[in-house]
Write a protein that holds these residues in place. Structure first.
Motif, short mmCIF file in Angstrom:
data_model
loop_
_atom_site.label_atom_id
_atom_site.label_comp_id
_atom_site.label_asym_id
_atom_site.label_seq_id
_atom_site.Cartn_x
_atom_site.Cartn_y
_atom_site.Cartn_z
N PRO A 176 0.72 -1.22 -0.03
CA PRO A 176 0.08 -0.10 -0.11
C PRO A 176 0.86 1.23 -0.02
O PRO A 176 1.92 1.42 0.56
CB PRO A 176 -0.81 -0.13 1.23
N VAL A 177 0.71 2.21 -0.89
CA VAL A 177 1.05 3.80 -0.93
C VAL A 177 0.37 4.85 -0.40
O VAL A 177 0.71 5.82 -0.24
CB VAL A 177 1.50 3.92 -2.28
N LYS B 143 0.89 -4.34 7.25
CA LYS B 143 1.24 -3.75 8.37
C LYS B 143 0.78 -2.17 8.18
O LYS B 143 0.08 -1.54 9.19
CB LYS B 143 2.39 -3.92 8.85
N SER B 144 0.99 -1.70 7.10
CA SER B 144 0.73 -0.19 6.99
C SER B 144 -0.70 0.47 6.82
O SER B 144 -0.91 1.54 6.92
CB SER B 144 1.64 0.33 5.60
N GLN B 145 -1.38 -0.73 6.24
CA GLN B 145 -2.88 -0.25 6.06
C GLN B 145 -3.52 -0.46 7.45
O GLN B 145 -3.89 -1.63 7.76
CB GLN B 145 -3.40 -1.05 4.84
N PRO B 146 -4.09 0.43 8.16
CA PRO B 146 -5.08 0.28 9.40
C PRO B 146 -6.43 -0.27 8.74
O PRO B 146 -7.00 -0.10 7.72
CB PRO B 146 -5.38 1.75 9.91
N PHE C 19 -9.82 -6.07 -2.78
CA PHE C 19 -10.56 -4.64 -3.35
C PHE C 19 -9.93 -3.45 -2.84
O PHE C 19 -9.67 -2.44 -3.26
CB PHE C 19 -11.99 -4.77 -3.17
N SER C 20 -9.56 -3.68 -1.30
CA SER C 20 -8.82 -2.39 -0.67
C SER C 20 -7.81 -2.12 -1.39
O SER C 20 -7.34 -0.94 -1.44
CB SER C 20 -8.92 -2.89 0.82
N ALA C 21 -7.02 -3.09 -1.69
CA ALA C 21 -5.47 -2.79 -2.57
C ALA C 21 -5.93 -2.06 -3.69
O ALA C 21 -5.06 -0.98 -4.27
CB ALA C 21 -4.79 -4.07 -2.74
N VAL C 22 -6.92 -2.23 -4.28
CA VAL C 22 -7.45 -1.76 -5.78
C VAL C 22 -7.70 -0.22 -5.27
O VAL C 22 -7.24 0.66 -6.21
CB VAL C 22 -8.38 -2.51 -6.37
N ASN C 23 -8.48 -0.18 -4.30
CA ASN C 23 -8.55 1.37 -3.77
C ASN C 23 -7.50 2.25 -3.72
O ASN C 23 -7.28 3.23 -3.99
CB ASN C 23 -9.50 1.46 -2.53
#
Length: 641
Positions: A246-247, A321-324, A566-570
Motif C-alpha cells: 500500500p502507498v 502492516k501499513s494499512q489500518p 479490493f482495498s488494495a485496488v482502492n
C-alpha cells in the motif's frame, strides 16, 4: 403550506370530537407463514403500549438503481462522481404531502398530536399507541409470539395489516407488525454458519474441524505444497496473484463488521501474526465502538471468538502492516445489535431516537439492564470505510419484502457515497440458515424442497461473496472448485428482489446455456436478483482461536479475503488521485471486465434434497464470476476515470 397545516389542525380537532372520516383500507404487508421456531401463545393485552413507527415513502427511490448505475457503470461519463451524504439525504427526503397524510390518518384514529413525533430526517413518524389503537388503525390483531428454542417473546400482528388507500401510497412499512428481525447475537442465532461438531450444538460462528497439532504447523507459513489441506495468507496470495504494498494508506480505509458477543481475542491475533506475519505482532484493528461494542480480553469459545478472529487475522495480514483496519464492533454484551443498529451509526436518519428502529426487534440504547451500555445510541457517528465486509446473514423468508427493500435502499445510498459493501453468501448452498428449505405455503423445514435464499446477499446493491476450495490433492496452481468440504457456497435467486439491470444479460445467458434441471416451482425463475457475484477460498483456513490453531470453513473467510484484495485496488486508485471503486457490481458485470476473475467450472452448492446449482463457464449461482485475479483487476480499475 399554510393551508396544509390548517387542514391538520382541523383534522386533529375533528378527531378530538370523535368523528373520524372513514376511508377504505387495503392490505399493505402480509406473510404466509411464521419464521422458523415462532408460535403465537396469546393475544396481546389491549393496554400494552406499542412504539408504532411508520417509514415514509422516499421520493426518487424508484430511480435509485439508475442513479447508482450513473456513477458506478464503467461506461458512464459520471463514473466515480460519488455523492455527498447531504445530497443523498436531500434526494430521498419524504415529501410534506406524505407527512401530512400520515398525521391525518393517526389523528383520525384518536392519536393526539402530543403522541406523534417526526424524525429529523423526515423519514419516520413515531406514534406511541396502545395495542387496541394500533389494531384499529391497521385493521389487524396483535399476538405475543414465543421462539421455543430460545424462549424469546415478541409482539407482532397476525399475518397482515392494512392502511387507508390514500395513506398506503405514502408509507413503505410500519413496525412493529410482521417483522421478526430478532437481534443478532441472541441464542436464536442469525448467522449463516453451521457446526460440524455435533457436541457443540447450534453454533453462531464459522465451522471448524477442531485444533491442529503442533507438528502439523511446523514451517507452513510459506508452504504452498499443502494448500489443499491448510489455507494460509501465503496460499491466498499465490491463488490470486496478490502482491501489493500500500502507498495511500492515509487516504484509504477498510472496515470489518462484528456483532457482539462475537469478538476477537488480542492474544490470538499475536499468535497468528507470530506464525504468518511477524511484523504485525502487537498490531490491533482500530476499534469503532457502536452502542457499547467492546473487546473482551479473555478467551471464551469458538462460538464467541471464531468469527471475529477469522475475519481480522486474514483481513489484517493480507492488507499488511501499513494499512489500518477498522473494526465496527456493534452492540454491548447484554443486548447485542442488528444490521439496523449498524446503519444507525452510519446514517443518523435511521436511529431509534428519530423513530427509525423498532425497540421490540432492534437494540435500544442506553441499555437499562445491569451491565448494559449506558451511553447514548450511536446515530450518524461513524464515517463509512471505503470497503465494508460483513459475514452475517438472515434467511430472506424471515423478513418481509418491505423490510428488506428499505434496508437494501440504505446499502444503495452507501454505494452512491462511494462505499463497497460485501456480504457472505451463506454456507448451506441453496438451503437457508440451519439447512431450512421452504414449503409452498412459506413455512420452513429441513424437509422442505423449495430453495431458500439469504439476505442481504439478495439485495441488488451489495456484492455477494461465495466460497471455493483447493480440492483435495490439487496444487495451488490448479483451478479451484466450488466449496464442497464441510460447507456449500450459498447461491440462488431472490424471492424479494427483481433482477437488476446490470446483471440481466449475464444471468439470462446463464439460464439459456445452462438451464437448471429443476422444476420452476422450487426456485424463483421469474427474473429475480441472482447471487453470489464473486467468490474466494473458504475451506481449511488456519485460524488462531482461544490459544489453538483450528481449520475453519465458510464464506465468512471468503468475504474478508475479497475485501482485502479490493482495498488494495482502492489504494492504487487513490494514490494517483482517483476515487474509490464504490459499488462494484455494475463494473464487474460489464463486458469490458470479462476475464478479470478466475472462472470456477467445477462443483455444486447442494441443499433442499438436490445437488443445487452447478459451477459452469462464466457466471453461475454457485461462485458468481469466480475468484479475484488481482493483476487483471488492478489493471482494469486503474484504466477507469
Amino acid at each position: 403550506m399554510l393551508l396544509t397545516h390548517i387542514f391538520l389542525v382541523l383534522s386533529l380537532a375533528i378527531s378530538a370530537w370523535g368523528y373520524p372520516s372513514p376511508a377504505p383500507h387495503v392490505r399493505h404487508e402480509s406473510r404466509h407463514a411464521l419464521p422458523d421456531g415462532w408460535t403465537p401463545i396469546r393475544r396481546a393485552l389491549h393496554s400494552t403500549v406499542l412504539p408504532l413507527r411508520i417509514g415514509l415513502a422516499q421520493p426518487n427511490l424508484a430511480e435509485i438503481e439508475s442513479l447508482l448505475l450513473d456513477i458506478s457503470h464503467p461506461d458512464s461519463p459520471n463514473y466515480g462522481n460519488h455523492w455527498s451524504a447531504a445530497k443523498v439525504a436531500e434526494t430521498f427526503r419524504p415529501s410534506q404531502e406524505a407527512i401530512d397524510a400520515v398525521y391525518e390518518w393517526l389523528a383520525s384514529g384518536g392519536i393526539n398530536a402530543s403522541r406523534i413525533k417526526l424524525s429529523k430526517s423526515h423519514g419516520w413518524i413515531e406514534a406511541n399507541t396502545t395495542v387496541v389503537e394500533a389494531e384499529n388503525l391497521l385493521k389487524t390483531e396483535y399476538h405475543v409470539y414465543r421462539h421455543f428454542p430460545s424462549g424469546a417473546e415478541h409482539i407482532a400482528c397476525n399475518m397482515e395489516y392494512h392502511l387507508p388507500e390514500h395513506v398506503a401510497q405514502h408509507v413503505e412499512l410500519v413496525t412493529p407488525t410482521l417483522h421478526f428481525d430478532i437481534k443478532i447475537g441472541e441464542s436464536t442465532g442469525n448467522l449463516q454458519k453451521r457446526s460440524i461438531r455435533p457436541e457443540s450444538g447450534a453454533k453462531l460462528g464459522p465451522s471448524s474441524l477442531g485444533s491442529l497439532t503442533t507438528g502439523s504447523l511446523q514451517s507452513i507459513a510459506d508452504d504452498l505444497e499443502n494448500c489443499d489441506q491448510r489455507i494460509t495468507p501465503a496460499c491466498l496470495r499465490a491463488l490470486y496473484k496478490f502482491t501489493y504494498v500500500p502507498v495511500a494508506t492515509h487516504k484509504n480505509s477498510i472496515g470489518i463488521v462484528e456483532y457482539t458477543p462475537n469478538v476477537y481475542v488480542p492474544s490470538d491475533l499475536d499468535m497468528f501474526f507470530t506464525n504468518f506475519s511477524a511484523s504485525q505482532v502487537g498490531e490491533r484493528p482500530q476499534l469503532v465502538s457502536i452502542d457499547g461494542g467492546a473487546i473482551q480480553g479473555a478467551q471464551s469459545s469458538f462460538n464467541d471468538n471464531g468469527e471475529s478472529n477469522l475475519d481480522l487475522q486474514y483481513a489484517m495480514s493480507l492488507v499488511g502492516k501499513s494499512q489500518p483496519v477498522t473494526l465496527y464492533q456493534a452492540g454491548d454484551f447484554v443486548e447485542g445489535a442488528s444490521f439496523n443498529n449498524l446503519l444507525d451509526a452510519l446514517d443518523g436518519s435511521f436511529c431509534t431516537f428519530e423513530g427509525g428502529d423498532d425497540p421490540s426487534q432492534d437494540s435500544v440504547y442506553p441499555d437499562t439492564a445491569p451491565g448494559g451500555f449506558q451511553g447514548p445510541e450511536d446515530c450518524g457517528t461513524t464515517k463509512p470505510a471505503f470497503i465494508i465486509s460483513t459475514s452475517y446473514s438472515y434467511n430472506e423468508v424471515d423478513l418481509t419484502p418491505a423490510y428488506t427493500a428499505r434496508q437494501c435502499a440504505e446499502y444503495a445510498k452507501l454505494g452512491l457515497m462511494g462505499v463497497t459493501v460485501l456480504y457472505s453468501s451463506g454456507d448451506t448452498g441453496v438451503a437457508g440458515r440451519g439447512n431450512l428449505c421452504l414449503f409452498p405455503n412459506g413455512t420452513q423445514s429441513t424437509s422442505g424442497k423449495i430453495f431458500s435464499p439469504k439476505f442481504p446477499s439478495t439485495c441488488p446493491f451489495i456484492t455477494s461473496v461465495g466460497a471455493t476450495q483447493v480440492s483435495p490433492g490439487a496444487k495451488v496452481t490448479d483451478p479451484e472448485s466450488a466449496c464442497e468440504q464441510v460447507i456449500f457456497s450459498g447461491g440462488g435467486f431472490s424471492n424479494h428482489f427483481a433482477m437488476p439491470e446490470y446483471q440481466k444479460s449475464t444471468v439470462e445467458s446463464f439460464l439459456a446455456k445452462f438451464p437448471p434441471p429443476y422444476p420452476k416451482s422450487i426456485w424463483n425463475a421469474t427474473g429475480s436478483r441472482a447471487y453470489p457475484d464473486i467468490a474466494a477460498n473458504g475451506a481449511n483456513f488456519v485460524v488462531a482461536v482461544d490459544g489453538e490453531f483450528e481449520l475453519v470453513f465458510g464464506t465468512s473467510a471468503s468475504t474478508p479475503v475479497s475485501a482485502a484484495i479490493f482495498s488494495a485496488v482502492n489504494d492504487a486508485r487513490l494514490a494517483i488521485g482517483k476515487k474509490s471503486i464504490g459499488f462494484l457490481n455494475p463494473t464487474i458485470y460489464a463486458s469490458s471486465f470479462k476475464g478479470v476473475f478466475n472462472d470456477i467450472t467445477n462443483g455444486t452448492n447442494q441443499g433442499c434434497g438436490t445437488q443445487g446449482f452447478t459451477a459452469v463457464p462464466g457466471w453461475d449461482p454457485v461462485t458468481g464470476f469466480g475468484t479475484p485475479n488481482f493483476p487483471k483487476l488492478l489493471e482494469k480499475f486503474l484504466l477507469l476515470p
